[in-house]
Design a protein around this motif. Sequence first.
Motif, PDB file in Angstrom:
ATOM      1  N   THR A   1      14.471   4.795  -5.061  1.00 31.86           N
ATOM      2  CA  THR A   1      14.184   4.217  -3.743  1.00 31.86           C
ATOM      3  C   THR A   1      13.620   5.208  -2.739  1.00 31.86           C
ATOM      4  OG1 THR A   1      16.470   4.608  -3.120  1.00 31.86           O
ATOM      5  CG2 THR A   1      15.957   2.422  -3.952  1.00 31.86           C
ATOM      6  N   GLN A   2      13.716   6.503  -3.031  1.00 30.02           N
ATOM      7  CA  GLN A   2      13.333   7.461  -1.987  1.00 30.02           C
ATOM      8  C   GLN A   2      12.067   8.251  -2.298  1.00 30.02           C
ATOM      9  OE1 GLN A   2      16.894   9.723  -1.198  1.00 30.02           O
ATOM     10  NE2 GLN A   2      18.028   7.864  -0.716  1.00 30.02           N
ATOM     11  N   ARG A   3      11.406   7.948  -3.398  1.00 35.87           N
ATOM     12  CA  ARG A   3      10.258   8.768  -3.797  1.00 35.87           C
ATOM     13  C   ARG A   3       8.979   8.385  -3.060  1.00 35.87           C
ATOM     14  NH1 ARG A   3       9.647  13.723  -5.494  1.00 35.87           N
ATOM     15  NH2 ARG A   3      11.483  13.473  -6.816  1.00 35.87           N
ATOM     16  N   LEU A   4       8.846   7.109  -2.715  1.00 34.75           N
ATOM     17  CA  LEU A   4       7.618   6.684  -2.047  1.00 34.75           C
ATOM     18  C   LEU A   4       7.862   6.530  -0.556  1.00 34.75           C
ATOM     19  CD1 LEU A   4       6.227   4.050  -4.577  1.00 34.75           C
ATOM     20  CD2 LEU A   4       5.946   6.526  -4.558  1.00 34.75           C
ATOM     21  N   LYS A   5       6.929   7.041   0.227  1.00 34.25           N
ATOM     22  CA  LYS A   5       7.043   6.952   1.676  1.00 34.25           C
ATOM     23  C   LYS A   5       7.068   5.476   2.095  1.00 34.25           C
ATOM     24  CE  LYS A   5       4.746   8.476   5.847  1.00 34.25           C
ATOM     25  NZ  LYS A   5       3.436   8.866   6.383  1.00 34.25           N
ATOM     26  N   SER A   6       7.939   5.156   3.035  1.00 36.58           N
ATOM     27  CA  SER A   6       8.089   3.807   3.590  1.00 36.58           C
ATOM     28  C   SER A   6       8.752   2.811   2.652  1.00 36.58           C
ATOM     29  CB  SER A   6       6.760   3.176   4.015  1.00 36.58           C
ATOM     30  OG  SER A   6       6.089   4.013   4.886  1.00 36.58           O
TER      31      SER A   6
ATOM     32  N   HIS B   1       3.474  -9.283   2.467  1.00 36.37           N
ATOM     33  CA  HIS B   1       4.438  -9.669   1.443  1.00 36.37           C
ATOM     34  C   HIS B   1       4.136  -8.902   0.153  1.00 36.37           C
ATOM     35  CE1 HIS B   1       7.046 -12.002  -1.048  1.00 36.37           C
ATOM     36  NE2 HIS B   1       6.039 -12.177  -1.881  1.00 36.37           N
ATOM     37  N   GLY B   2       5.112  -8.139  -0.316  1.00 38.57           N
ATOM     38  CA  GLY B   2       4.914  -7.358  -1.535  1.00 38.57           C
ATOM     39  C   GLY B   2       4.290  -6.000  -1.284  1.00 38.57           C
ATOM     40  N   PHE B   3       3.916  -5.701  -0.032  1.00 41.97           N
ATOM     41  CA  PHE B   3       3.290  -4.410   0.274  1.00 41.97           C
ATOM     42  C   PHE B   3       4.229  -3.566   1.117  1.00 41.97           C
ATOM     43  CE2 PHE B   3      -0.195  -7.303  -0.586  1.00 41.97           C
ATOM     44  CZ  PHE B   3      -0.911  -6.579  -1.507  1.00 41.97           C
ATOM     45  N   GLU B   4       5.315  -3.181   0.507  1.00 37.33           N
ATOM     46  CA  GLU B   4       6.353  -2.503   1.265  1.00 37.33           C
ATOM     47  C   GLU B   4       5.985  -1.040   1.521  1.00 37.33           C
ATOM     48  OE1 GLU B   4      10.250  -0.832  -0.325  1.00 37.33           O
ATOM     49  OE2 GLU B   4      10.216  -2.999  -0.667  1.00 37.33           O
ATOM     50  N   TYR B   5       5.430  -0.381   0.524  1.00 36.56           N
ATOM     51  CA  TYR B   5       5.150   1.053   0.686  1.00 36.56           C
ATOM     52  C   TYR B   5       3.656   1.373   0.736  1.00 36.56           C
ATOM     53  CZ  TYR B   5       5.079   0.539  -4.454  1.00 36.56           C
ATOM     54  OH  TYR B   5       4.840   0.116  -5.730  1.00 36.56           O
TER      55      TYR B   5
ATOM     56  N   GLY C   1      -1.866  -4.090  -5.788  1.00 37.00           N
ATOM     57  CA  GLY C   1      -2.066  -2.643  -5.794  1.00 37.00           C
ATOM     58  C   GLY C   1      -2.356  -2.133  -4.406  1.00 37.00           C
ATOM     59  N   GLY C   2      -2.579  -0.819  -4.315  1.00 38.10           N
ATOM     60  CA  GLY C   2      -2.911  -0.263  -3.023  1.00 38.10           C
ATOM     61  C   GLY C   2      -2.623   1.216  -2.955  1.00 38.10           C
ATOM     62  N   SER C   3      -2.858   1.773  -1.751  1.00 41.71           N
ATOM     63  CA  SER C   3      -2.663   3.199  -1.517  1.00 41.71           C
ATOM     64  C   SER C   3      -1.242   3.434  -1.029  1.00 41.71           C
ATOM     65  CB  SER C   3      -3.659   3.672  -0.449  1.00 41.71           C
ATOM     66  OG  SER C   3      -3.418   2.970   0.763  1.00 41.71           O
ATOM     67  N   TYR C   4      -0.729   4.621  -1.277  1.00 36.93           N
ATOM     68  CA  TYR C   4       0.636   4.952  -0.849  1.00 36.93           C
ATOM     69  C   TYR C   4       0.791   6.463  -0.865  1.00 36.93           C
ATOM     70  CZ  TYR C   4       1.281   5.361  -5.908  1.00 36.93           C
ATOM     71  OH  TYR C   4       1.155   5.720  -7.222  1.00 36.93           O
ATOM     72  N   ALA C   5       1.952   6.949  -0.437  1.00 35.94           N
ATOM     73  CA  ALA C   5       2.184   8.392  -0.444  1.00 35.94           C
ATOM     74  C   ALA C   5       3.453   8.704  -1.227  1.00 35.94           C
ATOM     75  CB  ALA C   5       2.299   8.908   0.986  1.00 35.94           C
ATOM     76  N   ILE C   6       3.345   9.722  -2.082  1.00 35.26           N
ATOM     77  CA  ILE C   6       4.495  10.174  -2.872  1.00 35.26           C
ATOM     78  C   ILE C   6       5.129  11.336  -2.120  1.00 35.26           C
ATOM     79  CG2 ILE C   6       5.194  11.222  -5.068  1.00 35.26           C
ATOM     80  CD1 ILE C   6       2.584   9.966  -6.266  1.00 35.26           C
TER      81      ILE C   6
END
Length: 379
Positions: free
Chosen positions: A57-62, A269-273, A293-298
């Motif tokens: 739960t803590q690896r991806l920002k947001s 909806h479904g785009f939490e991080y 899909g989409g962009s995110y930060a690790i």
Amino acid sequence: MTTPNAITGLLPEGLSDRLPPAAEASAHLARSVLDTVAAHGYARVMPPIAEFEETLTQRLKSARAQDLLRAVDPLSQRTLAIRPDMTAQVGRIAATRLAAAARPLRLSYGGPVLKLRANQLRPEREQLQVGAELIGTDSVAAAVEIVNVAIEALQAAGVTGITIDFTLPDLIDTLAAGPMPLSDTEREAVRSELDAKDAGALVALGTGPAAYLPLIEAAGPFHAAMDRLEAIDAATGDGQLASRIAALRAIAKPIGWDITLTLDPTERHGFEYQSWFGFSIFAEGFVGEIGRGGSYAILRSDGSEEPAIGFSLYPDPLIDAGFGAMPVRRLFLPLGHDAARAKALRAEGWRTVAALSDADDGAALGCSHWLDGDAARGY
Ligand SMILES: N[C@@H](Cc1c[nH]c[nH+]1)C(=O)O
């Protein structure tokens, strides 16, 4: 007295078996998607089905602590959770064991994930997830690659009538922190009214929130919706959205004419991080998304962030509809058959079912043919 579940074979809600031939169709479809992404340089990783809750739960920002199926591990005395999504696991691998690997790093994955609660659209809690993550960048070029690989993977699996719905997951946050200010409570209220597409309720929230009204209109077929989004940007006189708009247009450009593009800039909806860019994938004849899909930060162990972008497909509804099915030729081998001939026929692609006793009935065992001397004869 009630019969124990061990006897009835009853499974918990939302969990089910896949039987022949759907079980094999599922493996075949996953293989087809993984082969397509492998052809684009994505190397497969296999994270475990469960891990420590906090690493999931803590690896991806947001990412927020989600609804997870948890259990206390008697060995470590720590809380384990079953993965609801493999993207965070791939992020963990990229940030730890593959931290020194060259970027951009292309990884793929496929396996079951477990959602704590089923929803009406998808009553199954266990779902097959197959996807790819591009780690080290979330540039427009990376987004173009990811969207196109996702489309190619579905097309290779025979899916037609594909719609890609673009979204800007952090749009409200960006506008609220800039040209269209909102308090924290207003922001939450604006989000839920935009989710509900309730213009009246949005206006009733006050003048700040009412400024978001045009965003409800900026949804629908891609080009018309983009024009409306551009108009909103011009009206706020800020140009904050200009780079996002240019990026969306650049991502859309190489997508084939046979794909329907839509825009729903405030869909979350479904785009939490996911951060600046998100997309949902639909296929004609299927209710709900079959991928996202989409962009995110690790988040790295030293607190720094690494950009990434990827997609996940949820192909179960496709399998239920017959995708991935392979025509198979099953050949019954009577007692005393020619073993060398049977081996040669297997090499040609036949699947053989050998009699173990005189009582075995090839047709009843699902065979279309039986071996008569040297020849395969139809039943
Ligand atoms: N794993 C996300 C989609 C995604 C993959 N990469 C980035 N986003 C999901 O299933 O919703």
